[in-house]
Design a protein around this motif. Structure first.
Motif, mmCIF file in Angstrom:
data_model
loop_
_atom_site.group_PDB
_atom_site.id
_atom_site.type_symbol
_atom_site.label_atom_id
_atom_site.label_comp_id
_atom_site.label_asym_id
_atom_site.label_seq_id
_atom_site.Cartn_x
_atom_site.Cartn_y
_atom_site.Cartn_z
ATOM 1 N N LEU B 25 0.651 -1.223 -0.014
ATOM 2 C CA LEU B 25 0.214 0.109 -0.210
ATOM 3 C C LEU B 25 0.833 1.174 0.150
ATOM 4 O O LEU B 25 1.579 1.717 0.975
ATOM 5 C CB LEU B 25 -0.992 -0.011 1.323
ATOM 6 N N LYS B 65 -1.509 -1.180 -4.377
ATOM 7 C CA LYS B 65 -2.366 -0.169 -4.344
ATOM 8 C C LYS B 65 -1.811 1.189 -3.915
ATOM 9 O O LYS B 65 -0.989 0.982 -3.001
ATOM 10 C CB LYS B 65 -3.827 -0.574 -3.673
ATOM 11 N N GLN B 70 -2.401 8.104 3.809
ATOM 12 C CA GLN B 70 -2.521 6.726 4.791
ATOM 13 C C GLN B 70 -2.639 7.322 6.067
ATOM 14 O O GLN B 70 -2.827 6.598 7.015
ATOM 15 C CB GLN B 70 -1.143 5.776 4.858
ATOM 16 N N SER B 91 3.000 -1.424 4.417
ATOM 17 C CA SER B 91 2.783 -0.102 3.934
ATOM 18 C C SER B 91 4.079 0.608 3.750
ATOM 19 O O SER B 91 5.110 0.537 4.034
ATOM 20 C CB SER B 91 2.209 0.490 5.244
#
Lengths: 107, 220
Positions: B25, B65, B70, B91
């Motif tokens: 992410l 993605k 975030q 992440s």
């Protein structure tokens, strides 16, 4: 399989290809406008698709049509060499080979 | 921006070793600007993970993605199903984004792919430098907008130290002495009198973690 990106402006001739083919076996040639256009992802993709080795054939730094293309390509290759080393493939799996510009088809 | 850099590949691969369904992410905010965790970096990370697993003959399903931020749970909603179906979220945001993910999804394993460094700016192509330490007690009005705390290794508030030579830092001679930069800028602004002012002692209590800003007028 060896994937070979080569610069449109570089003078890679038949003899040169024959030499590379002899040493590498199956060879996939990919022509690019300039090796500086090759980003990190496009240089990693062949490994994802099963290539054993990636070769980038580019012009000498000072003869690059786009001035800094070869220089940039070498920097990116250095980055990928470190990645390949880290994942245990070995940095020799990707290399930049300098070829003179327009040396003729028989060179 | 918050400046971060990718962790060493080996460290990342070791962290995700036990997982097969991995969501990488990215974040379109600061880490995109510092070329560490944007969409392109997510794609590169995905490629590296697939190459590694292929080499070792291990299965992997990588989802890639990138969301706008975030550090705000609002942006997780459109990818909620993706987060749910993955075993782990790798992440590529700064530490704040990782914290937000962990707080929003208590049952999900969240791992950091980046080391978060500092608040800084792009000094030149490929070079980011620290410009703010977040001291909570800004003195930039007194120093012509140039922060001596983030740029002086000695955190000097009273002008250059005795080691500064020809405008260069004694600790990092490749850098300009920040007090030289401040002096030159004050001179340009015709505010050199500010050099003679003595700044009060720094209130370092404002840097004690965990810090929090509360705006009662905005609270519900």
């Amino acid at each position: 399989m060896v994937v070979c990106f080569y610069c449109y402006h570089s003078g890679v001739g038949e003899k040169f290809w024959a030499q590379i083919e002899r040493s590498s076996g199956e060879l996939k040639k990919v022509r690019v406008d300039c090796t500086g256009k090759l980003d990190i992802l496009s240089l990693l993709k062949p490994f994802e698709d099963g290539a054993d080795k990636v070769i980038v054939l580019g012009c000498p730094n000072e003869e690059c049509h786009n001035l800094t293309g070869s220089y940039k390509a070498k920097k990116r290759i250095q980055y990928i060499q470190q990645v390949l080393e880290d994942i245990g493939l070995g940095k020799e799996q990707i290399e930049f080979i300098t070829v003179p510009r327009w040396v003729g088809v028989n060179a | 921006m918050i400046v971060a850099e990718r962790k060493p590949i080996r460290e990342i691969l070791k962290m995700i070793e036990d997982y097969q369904k991995i969501l990488i992410l990215g974040c379109r905010a600061c880490v995109t600007a510092c070329a560490a965790g944007g969409q392109k970096d997510v794609e590169i990370m995905g490629s590296i993970i697939r190459i590694d697993r292929k080499r070792r003959g291990l299965p992997v399903e990588v989802y890639e993605k990138t969301i706008d931020r975030q550090c705000d749970p609002l942006f997780f909603a459109p990818i909620d199903n993706l987060i749910t179906k993955s075993e782990v979220v790798l992440s590529m945001a700064c530490g704040v984004g990782v914290n937000m993910l962990a707080e929003t999804y208590p049952n999900k394993v969240v791992l950091p792919a980046l080391n978060t460094g500092f608040m800084g700016l792009l000094e030149e192509q490929g070079v980011w430098a620290e410009r703010c330490i977040g001291c909570g007690d800004c003195i930039l009005a007194e120093t012509a907008g140039i922060c001596p705390l983030s740029r002086c290794p000695k955190h000097s508030l009273d002008g250059p130290c005795l080691g500064s030579i020809n405008g260069k830092c004694v600790v990092y001679p490749e850098n300009q002495c920040v007090w030289y930069v401040i002096y030159e800028r004050l001179k340009t602004l015709k505010q050199l009198d500010k050099m003679e002012r003595i700044l009060p002692f720094k209130d370092w209590s404002k840097t004690v973690s965990p810090r929090r800003v509360i705006r009662e007028d905005l609270r519900l």
